[in-house]
Design a protein around this motif. Structure first.
Motif, PDB file in Angstrom:
ATOM      1  N   LYS A   1       0.882  -1.173   0.000  1.00  0.00           N
ATOM      2  CA  LYS A   1       0.000   0.000   0.000  1.00  0.00           C
ATOM      3  C   LYS A   1       0.913   1.214   0.000  1.00  0.00           C
ATOM      4  O   LYS A   1       1.858   1.302   0.786  1.00  0.00           O
TER       5      LYS A   1
ATOM      6  N   GLU B   1       1.261   5.676  -0.758  1.00  0.00           N
ATOM      7  CA  GLU B   1       0.683   6.993  -1.017  1.00  0.00           C
ATOM      8  C   GLU B   1       1.813   7.886  -1.497  1.00  0.00           C
ATOM      9  O   GLU B   1       2.843   8.011  -0.840  1.00  0.00           O
TER      10      GLU B   1
ATOM     11  N   VAL C   1      -1.895  10.704  -4.071  1.00  0.00           N
ATOM     12  CA  VAL C   1      -2.572   9.611  -4.749  1.00  0.00           C
ATOM     13  C   VAL C   1      -2.158   8.304  -4.075  1.00  0.00           C
ATOM     14  O   VAL C   1      -0.996   8.106  -3.734  1.00  0.00           O
ATOM     15  N   SER C   2      -3.142   7.443  -3.851  1.00  0.00           N
ATOM     16  CA  SER C   2      -2.888   6.152  -3.218  1.00  0.00           C
ATOM     17  C   SER C   2      -2.785   5.074  -4.273  1.00  0.00           C
ATOM     18  O   SER C   2      -3.355   5.188  -5.363  1.00  0.00           O
ATOM     19  N   GLY C   3      -2.090   4.012  -3.919  1.00  0.00           N
ATOM     20  CA  GLY C   3      -1.961   2.889  -4.833  1.00  0.00           C
ATOM     21  C   GLY C   3      -1.818   1.585  -4.094  1.00  0.00           C
ATOM     22  O   GLY C   3      -1.479   1.554  -2.907  1.00  0.00           O
TER      23      GLY C   3
ATOM     24  N   ASN D   1     -11.556   2.100  -5.976  1.00  0.00           N
ATOM     25  CA  ASN D   1     -11.456   1.345  -4.732  1.00  0.00           C
ATOM     26  C   ASN D   1     -12.671   1.700  -3.878  1.00  0.00           C
ATOM     27  O   ASN D   1     -12.890   2.863  -3.561  1.00  0.00           O
TER      28      ASN D   1
ATOM     29  N   THR E   1     -13.121   5.688  -4.145  1.00  0.00           N
ATOM     30  CA  THR E   1     -12.067   6.628  -4.522  1.00  0.00           C
ATOM     31  C   THR E   1     -11.273   6.042  -5.684  1.00  0.00           C
ATOM     32  O   THR E   1     -11.336   4.842  -5.945  1.00  0.00           O
TER      33      THR E   1
ATOM     34  N   GLN F   1      -7.656   5.033  -7.267  1.00  0.00           N
ATOM     35  CA  GLN F   1      -6.330   4.637  -6.790  1.00  0.00           C
ATOM     36  C   GLN F   1      -5.530   4.079  -7.964  1.00  0.00           C
ATOM     37  O   GLN F   1      -6.094   3.716  -8.992  1.00  0.00           O
TER      38      GLN F   1
END
Length: 74
Positions: free
Chosen positions: A15, A17, A26-28, A54, A61, A63
């Motif tokens: 995980k 960010e 941005v998250s991934g 997600n 959101t 991701q």
């Protein structure tokens, strides 16, 4: 990298960010890349990703779904 953590039952996923120069975050998620958690905190890296939705606790959101990752020399 703003935040990074190995996640999943056996810490096999990553995980992440990322904070951009504009201060946007941005998250991934990177399935199967949990072993990269330590490396990407101190090294430059490149990612190959697709944008994905997600949904968690009735909130959706965007991701990054990271498909591949490699460390690069500066």
């Amino acid at each position: 990298v703003k935040f990074v953590k190995a996640v999943g039952e056996k810490n096999t996923h990553l995980k992440i960010e990322i904070q951009q120069e504009t201060n946007d975050k941005v998250s991934g998620i990177a399935f199967g890349f949990g072993n990269y958690a330590q490396q990407i905190q101190s090294q430059n890296f490149e990612i190959l990703y697709v944008i994905d939705e997600n949904t968690w606790k009735d909130t959706t959101t965007l991701q990054l779904q990271i498909r591949d990752m490699k460390m690069v020399k500066p």
